[in-house]
Design a protein around this motif. Structure first.
Motif, PDB file in Angstrom:
ATOM      1  N   MET A  31       0.819  -1.211   0.000  1.00  0.00           N
ATOM      2  CA  MET A  31       0.000   0.000   0.000  1.00  0.00           C
ATOM      3  C   MET A  31       0.858   1.270   0.000  1.00  0.00           C
ATOM      4  N   GLY A  32       2.169   1.096   0.100  1.00  0.00           N
ATOM      5  CA  GLY A  32       3.065   2.251   0.057  1.00  0.00           C
ATOM      6  C   GLY A  32       3.546   2.746   1.398  1.00  0.00           C
ATOM      7  N   ALA A  33       3.452   1.905   2.427  1.00  0.00           N
ATOM      8  CA  ALA A  33       3.920   2.314   3.755  1.00  0.00           C
ATOM      9  C   ALA A  33       5.419   2.598   3.726  1.00  0.00           C
ATOM     10  N   GLU A  34       5.816   3.653   4.427  1.00  0.00           N
ATOM     11  CA  GLU A  34       7.232   4.007   4.557  1.00  0.00           C
ATOM     12  C   GLU A  34       7.769   3.691   5.948  1.00  0.00           C
ATOM     13  N   LEU A  35       6.858   3.350   6.842  1.00  0.00           N
ATOM     14  CA  LEU A  35       7.187   2.894   8.187  1.00  0.00           C
ATOM     15  C   LEU A  35       6.050   1.989   8.632  1.00  0.00           C
ATOM     16  N   ILE A  36       6.406   0.802   9.133  1.00  0.00           N
ATOM     17  CA  ILE A  36       5.396  -0.150   9.584  1.00  0.00           C
ATOM     18  C   ILE A  36       5.638  -0.423  11.069  1.00  0.00           C
ATOM     19  N   ILE A  37       4.613  -0.196  11.871  1.00  0.00           N
ATOM     20  CA  ILE A  37       4.705  -0.408  13.316  1.00  0.00           C
ATOM     21  C   ILE A  37       3.723  -1.496  13.716  1.00  0.00           C
ATOM     22  N   VAL A  38       4.240  -2.502  14.406  1.00  0.00           N
ATOM     23  CA  VAL A  38       3.407  -3.598  14.900  1.00  0.00           C
ATOM     24  C   VAL A  38       3.469  -3.569  16.417  1.00  0.00           C
ATOM     25  N   THR A  39       2.337  -3.486  17.069  1.00  0.00           N
ATOM     26  CA  THR A  39       2.330  -3.349  18.526  1.00  0.00           C
ATOM     27  C   THR A  39       1.917  -4.648  19.203  1.00  0.00           C
ATOM     28  N   GLY A  40       2.538  -4.913  20.343  1.00  0.00           N
ATOM     29  CA  GLY A  40       2.147  -6.036  21.176  1.00  0.00           C
ATOM     30  C   GLY A  40       2.718  -7.371  20.728  1.00  0.00           C
ATOM     31  N   GLY A  41       2.580  -8.360  21.610  1.00  0.00           N
ATOM     32  CA  GLY A  41       3.010  -9.712  21.275  1.00  0.00           C
ATOM     33  C   GLY A  41       4.500  -9.853  21.094  1.00  0.00           C
ATOM     34  N   MET A  42       5.287  -9.130  21.904  1.00  0.00           N
ATOM     35  CA  MET A  42       6.729  -9.116  21.704  1.00  0.00           C
ATOM     36  C   MET A  42       7.512  -9.928  22.733  1.00  0.00           C
ATOM     37  N   SER A  43       6.822 -10.553  23.687  1.00  0.00           N
ATOM     38  CA  SER A  43       7.552 -11.290  24.726  1.00  0.00           C
ATOM     39  C   SER A  43       7.863 -12.704  24.243  1.00  0.00           C
ATOM     40  N   VAL A  44       8.379 -13.524  25.150  1.00  0.00           N
ATOM     41  CA  VAL A  44       8.728 -14.904  24.796  1.00  0.00           C
ATOM     42  C   VAL A  44       7.566 -15.860  25.047  1.00  0.00           C
ATOM     43  N   ASP A  45       6.421 -15.324  25.391  1.00  0.00           N
ATOM     44  CA  ASP A  45       5.238 -16.143  25.593  1.00  0.00           C
ATOM     45  C   ASP A  45       4.880 -16.851  24.289  1.00  0.00           C
ATOM     46  N   PRO A  46       4.540 -18.145  24.331  1.00  0.00           N
ATOM     47  CA  PRO A  46       4.201 -18.883  23.098  1.00  0.00           C
ATOM     48  C   PRO A  46       3.046 -18.267  22.308  1.00  0.00           C
ATOM     49  N   ASP A  47       2.178 -17.535  23.012  1.00  0.00           N
ATOM     50  CA  ASP A  47       1.038 -16.912  22.325  1.00  0.00           C
ATOM     51  C   ASP A  47       1.424 -15.636  21.576  1.00  0.00           C
TER      52      ASP A  47
END
Length: 247
Positions: free
Chosen positions: A136-152
């Protein structure tokens, strides 16, 4: 004093060389931080009442041959995609508190969220949204959450599954240790831990200005963040006019 807002860069080697000449001093604030138009960035003084002209000539020669000490990089208006992960948020069981924080921080550097989506903690779904954002032309992509070592928590795996080059998963900064930075071709992709949602300043606040100024972050930039990487969580936050992130 700068004529416009941007990211302040200071050439430490040239600064030290000028100060090593003697009989003159140049003091500066720290670099790699955002500054506004007219912000005080340094001061120059001649120590004795008079100074040899030759020393001034040497200083001018250093600046001519090696470049300026100060540079202000203007912030770019990056088209930013925001992908919020979390099954409970996706299902409406809890309110999204990540989105407003990220939107405010991105807007502070003249960029804008042009695409925002909430997705469940499913690797393939997150991966597809990252690739969709890129197309879509993104120049920066930010993904929030789900960053720990938890399997989920699927965010790191989803970013890696896109084929992005992982610069670093983990930064020597507190808060913000679980931050991930990658590049999908030339597009920066950031995986943000939960602390960004509630902590006033984190590793995200140290890297975002540099990315918005068009800098390409390498692993060495990340590893050097450890010195000065501990936030003191002061009752009254003065960031960026404090020691956090200064090295």
């Amino acid at each position: 004093m700068p004529k416009y807002r941007g990211l302040l860069k200071i050439n430490r080697e040239i600064l030290d060389e000028i100060n090593d000449l003697g009989d003159m001093i140049l003091a500066t604030i720290h670099g790699d931080r955002s500054i506004d138009e007219g912000h005080l960035i340094g001061g120059f003084r001649v120590i004795p009442l008079t100074i040899e002209k030759e020393k001034i000539n040497i200083a001018e020669k250093i600046l001519r041959e090696k470049g300026p000490i100060f540079e202000v990089k203007p912030f770019k208006k990056l088209k930013t995609a925001l992908i919020i992960t979390g099954s409970e948020v996706y299902k409406g069981r809890i309110e999204d508190k990540f989105g407003p924080v990220i939107e405010r921080k991105v807007k502070a550097f003249d960029s804008e969220i042009f695409y925002k989506v909430i997705v469940p903690d499913e690797l393939e779904v997150i991966k597809d949204e990252i690739l969709k954002s890129k197309n879509m032309g993104a120049e920066l992509i930010i993904v929030t959450g789900g960053m720990s070592v938890d399997p989920d928590d699927k965010t790191p795996g989803a970013i890696k599954a896109t084929g992005a080059n992982i610069v670093s998963y983990g930064t020597p900064v507190l808060p913000g240790a679980m931050l991930l930075l990658a590049y999908l071709e030339d597009i920066p992709v950031m995986g943000l831990p939960g602390c960004v949602m509630f902590a006033h300043t984190t590793a995200f606040d140290l890297l975002l200005p540099r990315i918005c100024a068009g800098e390409k972050i390498i692993r060495k930039d990340i590893t050097r963040m450890g010195y000065g990487g501990q936030c003191l969580s002061c009752n009254v936050c003065t960031f960026p006019d404090c020691n956090f992130g200064k090295h």
